[in-house]
Design a protein around this motif. Sequence first.
Motif, PDB file in Angstrom:
ATOM      1  N   UNK A   1       0.828  -1.202   0.000  1.00  0.00           N
ATOM      2  CA  UNK A   1       0.000   0.000   0.000  1.00  0.00           C
ATOM      3  C   UNK A   1       0.860   1.249   0.000  1.00  0.00           C
ATOM      4  N   UNK A   2       1.869   1.269   0.863  1.00  0.00           N
ATOM      5  CA  UNK A   2       2.750   2.444   0.929  1.00  0.00           C
ATOM      6  C   UNK A   2       3.489   2.625  -0.388  1.00  0.00           C
ATOM      7  N   UNK A   3       3.952   1.509  -0.951  1.00  0.00           N
ATOM      8  CA  UNK A   3       4.697   1.611  -2.204  1.00  0.00           C
ATOM      9  C   UNK A   3       3.816   2.090  -3.350  1.00  0.00           C
ATOM     10  N   UNK A   4       2.543   1.689  -3.305  1.00  0.00           N
ATOM     11  CA  UNK A   4       1.661   2.082  -4.397  1.00  0.00           C
ATOM     12  C   UNK A   4       1.406   3.587  -4.378  1.00  0.00           C
ATOM     13  N   UNK A   5       1.712   4.234  -3.252  1.00  0.00           N
ATOM     14  CA  UNK A   5       1.499   5.681  -3.184  1.00  0.00           C
ATOM     15  C   UNK A   5       2.629   6.458  -3.847  1.00  0.00           C
ATOM     16  N   UNK A   6       3.665   5.772  -4.256  1.00  0.00           N
ATOM     17  CA  UNK A   6       4.697   6.497  -4.982  1.00  0.00           C
ATOM     18  C   UNK A   6       6.088   6.038  -4.628  1.00  0.00           C
ATOM     19  N   UNK A   7       7.035   6.536  -5.394  1.00  0.00           N
ATOM     20  CA  UNK A   7       8.427   6.185  -5.179  1.00  0.00           C
ATOM     21  C   UNK A   7       8.989   6.949  -3.998  1.00  0.00           C
ATOM     22  N   UNK A   8      10.107   6.454  -3.560  1.00  0.00           N
ATOM     23  CA  UNK A   8      10.842   7.121  -2.501  1.00  0.00           C
ATOM     24  C   UNK A   8      11.215   8.530  -2.953  1.00  0.00           C
ATOM     25  N   UNK A   9      10.859   9.524  -2.148  1.00  0.00           N
ATOM     26  CA  UNK A   9      11.220  10.887  -2.524  1.00  0.00           C
ATOM     27  C   UNK A   9      12.588  11.212  -1.952  1.00  0.00           C
ATOM     28  N   UNK A  10      13.279  12.042  -2.675  1.00  0.00           N
ATOM     29  CA  UNK A  10      14.600  12.429  -2.186  1.00  0.00           C
ATOM     30  C   UNK A  10      14.419  13.506  -1.129  1.00  0.00           C
TER      31      UNK A  10
ATOM     32  N   UNK B   1       9.419   2.513   7.081  1.00  0.00           N
ATOM     33  CA  UNK B   1       9.968   3.776   7.559  1.00  0.00           C
ATOM     34  C   UNK B   1      10.522   4.600   6.401  1.00  0.00           C
ATOM     35  N   UNK B   2      11.129   3.895   5.438  1.00  0.00           N
ATOM     36  CA  UNK B   2      11.706   4.597   4.289  1.00  0.00           C
ATOM     37  C   UNK B   2      10.627   5.338   3.519  1.00  0.00           C
ATOM     38  N   UNK B   3       9.384   4.825   3.581  1.00  0.00           N
ATOM     39  CA  UNK B   3       8.294   5.510   2.899  1.00  0.00           C
ATOM     40  C   UNK B   3       8.059   4.897   1.535  1.00  0.00           C
ATOM     41  N   UNK B   4       8.391   5.613   0.481  1.00  0.00           N
ATOM     42  CA  UNK B   4       8.060   5.160  -0.861  1.00  0.00           C
ATOM     43  C   UNK B   4       8.888   3.967  -1.307  1.00  0.00           C
ATOM     44  N   UNK B   5       8.589   3.510  -2.501  1.00  0.00           N
ATOM     45  CA  UNK B   5       9.300   2.370  -3.064  1.00  0.00           C
ATOM     46  C   UNK B   5      10.705   2.787  -3.453  1.00  0.00           C
ATOM     47  N   UNK B   6      11.722   2.061  -2.993  1.00  0.00           N
ATOM     48  CA  UNK B   6      13.084   2.449  -3.358  1.00  0.00           C
ATOM     49  C   UNK B   6      13.357   2.192  -4.839  1.00  0.00           C
ATOM     50  N   UNK B   7      14.231   3.001  -5.388  1.00  0.00           N
ATOM     51  CA  UNK B   7      14.600   2.835  -6.799  1.00  0.00           C
ATOM     52  C   UNK B   7      15.433   1.571  -6.963  1.00  0.00           C
ATOM     53  N   UNK B   8      15.102   0.821  -7.984  1.00  0.00           N
ATOM     54  CA  UNK B   8      15.889  -0.387  -8.204  1.00  0.00           C
ATOM     55  C   UNK B   8      16.287  -0.450  -9.669  1.00  0.00           C
ATOM     56  N   UNK B   9      17.330  -1.231  -9.948  1.00  0.00           N
ATOM     57  CA  UNK B   9      17.808  -1.288 -11.330  1.00  0.00           C
ATOM     58  C   UNK B   9      16.867  -2.163 -12.149  1.00  0.00           C
ATOM     59  N   UNK B  10      16.614  -1.726 -13.388  1.00  0.00           N
ATOM     60  CA  UNK B  10      15.737  -2.476 -14.281  1.00  0.00           C
ATOM     61  C   UNK B  10      16.414  -3.789 -14.658  1.00  0.00           C
TER      62      UNK B  10
END
Lengths: 92, 102, 181, 98, 343
Positions: E178-187, E312-321
């Motif tokens: 649910x948290x990840x669906x709200x968006x990517x990790x913001x800087x 705690x990190x919040x959004x979805x972390x960026x990962x390599x394609x």
Amino acid sequence: MEILYLSIALFLLLTLVAGLWRVLQGPTSADRMLAAQLFGTTAVACVLLLAQAFEYPPLRDVALIFALLAAVAAVAFIRRAWAAEEQNDVSD
Amino acid sequence: MNNIYLYTIVGMGLFTLGLYAVIVHAHLLRKILAINVMGSGVFLVLVALAARNQGTAPDPVPHAMVITGIVVAVSATALALALMLRVRAKTGQAELSEESLE
Amino acid sequence: MYTNDQKQHLQFAPGHSVIITLRTGLIRAVLFTLIWWILTDGAMNSWLVGVPVVLFATLVSVQLLPPFSWSLIGIIRFVPFFLWRSLYAGVDVARRAFDPSLPISPQMYHYRWRLPPGLPQVFMANTVSLLPGTLSAELGDEFLYVHVLDKTGAFASELMILEEYVADLFGLKLITDRSEE
Amino acid sequence: MLVTEILSSLLLIAGAIFFLAGTVGLLRFPDVYTRLHALTKADNVGLGLVVAGLVLQAESWTVAGKLLLIWLLVLLASASIAHLVAKAARKKGIELWK
Amino acid sequence: MTLLQLMFDTLLGFSLLWLAWQALTSPDLFRAIVLFIAFGLLMALTWIRLDAPDVAMAEASIGAGLTGALLLSALARLGSKNGSRAILEKKHQAGSMTENTKNQLPFRLLLMVLLLAVAAGLVYVVLTLPENIPGLGILVEENLESSGVSNPVTAVLLNYRGYDTLLELSVLLLTLLGVWSLGDMTKQHESFPGPVLSTLSRLLVPLLIMAAGYLLWVGAHAPGGAFQAGSLLGAAGVLLLLAGWRPGTRLAGLPLRISLVLGVAAFVAAGMVFILLGRQFLEYPPSFAGVLILLIEAAATLSIGITLAALFLGGRPKFSQPKFSRPKLNQPKSSQPKFRRHK
């Protein structure tokens, strides 16, 4: 001995509750957070005394967890919450 | 033991306080805090009642339920906070006021 | 991953070799084994879990905290000094807190580093906060900013002594101040 | 046996007094920095004395070790937090009390 | 002795109520959160008094540590957008004090009466509950030997009520989704952590891992277990994140995802294997149960810890394609024209 342990634990709980006055009073956010930090240390002592009073060793592990995590909330405060309220309040 | 009932009553007091605050406050963060307090009240009643029988070890089933409850509560809080930040990003405020409902 | 920049802050014996890393890992593994023994109350059947946990913790520890030099004699000398001074610190601050006239006169004192940057400085900064009447407020490149509870006290000499103990503990020789010749 | 019990009780009571001092300092001292002094020093001595009192009663070496470990962890946490709070307070421009 | 205990309990109980009241009515949001953290600490003491050390451990690590960090971090993001949190808050407070409260006064009174009725009903129900009902405690105790562990709470969590725990792990996973669906990790703009914080995290994280391992082991026969251990791992992750560490893009891909579902996967796998052997889902043979529970708990600990840190990190972390979707970076240049010719 149990009576001594329990009375000191009760006394510590009293000093802890007295420390709440600083949370209510402030004036800066840091002052409030400090009181929470005090709570952590006092709670460790309190739990250790209860462990001794009831002769129940697992409670020491509870104190260990308190000690390990004493810093987490305060670090979150310094790194996030206090850093964010930069512009508006120095006095409050 | 009297103190079992003391804690039960404190638990119900916490639940009621939390319920009051959920209804009254418009700010989402306050609602989240209030729901957490309500949860703590429920946990307190459960665990206190588990210790009600004198002379025997407390019933472990409510304890296990409360442990999972605490973990679920923290993850639900995280989700709620994320949703709150999303609401804030969309509407500019983190409250449920009359205007934001329209 | 920490950036290189951050890593440098803690690295203080630059260019450590594989042997040093291995030795550090071994020492820390022994330390963690001791901690495991303490935690589990020496239960024999705990080692099935204990061995992988100790190994993992050692791995993480070596990854996070690069090897540093230290001296056993320094530690043995430091402990009684620290215990005594921190007890005194508690008595001192308690006396001031209970005194109706509140005898404090704070000041910010700039203490010029002689220790190298990295772990020794951090260790000293943390210890300073536990010693009588001093609180480390910032760790600068050249100075340690110390908040002093009572500016009439002999905190300056105390800090010098502490720095020598810390240098001993890390097996270092203090750099004598060249700017004053 | 009796001697250790008396010694242990004295240490525990002394520890409690330091905790009281920490709270009194937190309430009475005039600014963030001075309150930090009270907290870190008084509370750590308080906990140290309580731990020392309990170590005397400890049933084994491992228990004593665990108590010491707890104390060291609290020392590390509170010394670091004191530094971090003081540093952040300076950055925010909170003035020293004169 | 009993008098002292009664005094302790009364003080604790009233402090809890008072703290909750103060936290929920405090005009300043930050103060409310600090009071709530203090509330969590007192809750942990309460669990100890109620003879529930397992719960106290969970509360000590989550209620007093993680929840506080989550709330403070969210408050920071709430305030950082235009930096006028305190002012807005005060304006709102001032407004609600004067106009809104007057209009709402009858409503609030009605609400209080209704809530008092609810509270009175609850008290009545609890006080008229029959005494000395054995509950499930005896049943648990009688079957403890076949559960594979000797800590009744762990037996309930991992064996008798395995379904609950499995679903609970799924809930944890779902909230993260649910948290990840709200968006990517913001800087976030974070200042340099500084050597003291950096050292603190580097010293504490290995120790937190040790303590988590210990709780995992001790949970079989004494208070402790996967949830407590997992929340310690989560706290280690939170500490690293606060000290400026971010998962690298490679770590945030498959390794992260695998460790997130490991707990649920281990649970389901253990259940399925014994279905094939002719037993019920999640019914373990007593001779294996101990080892099996330890393995499931180890997987669950890892999943819980990483999920909590990710929350705690919040959004979805960026990962390599995945590699096949783009040309390799280290491809020799001479090969590229060939590509074009084929087109």
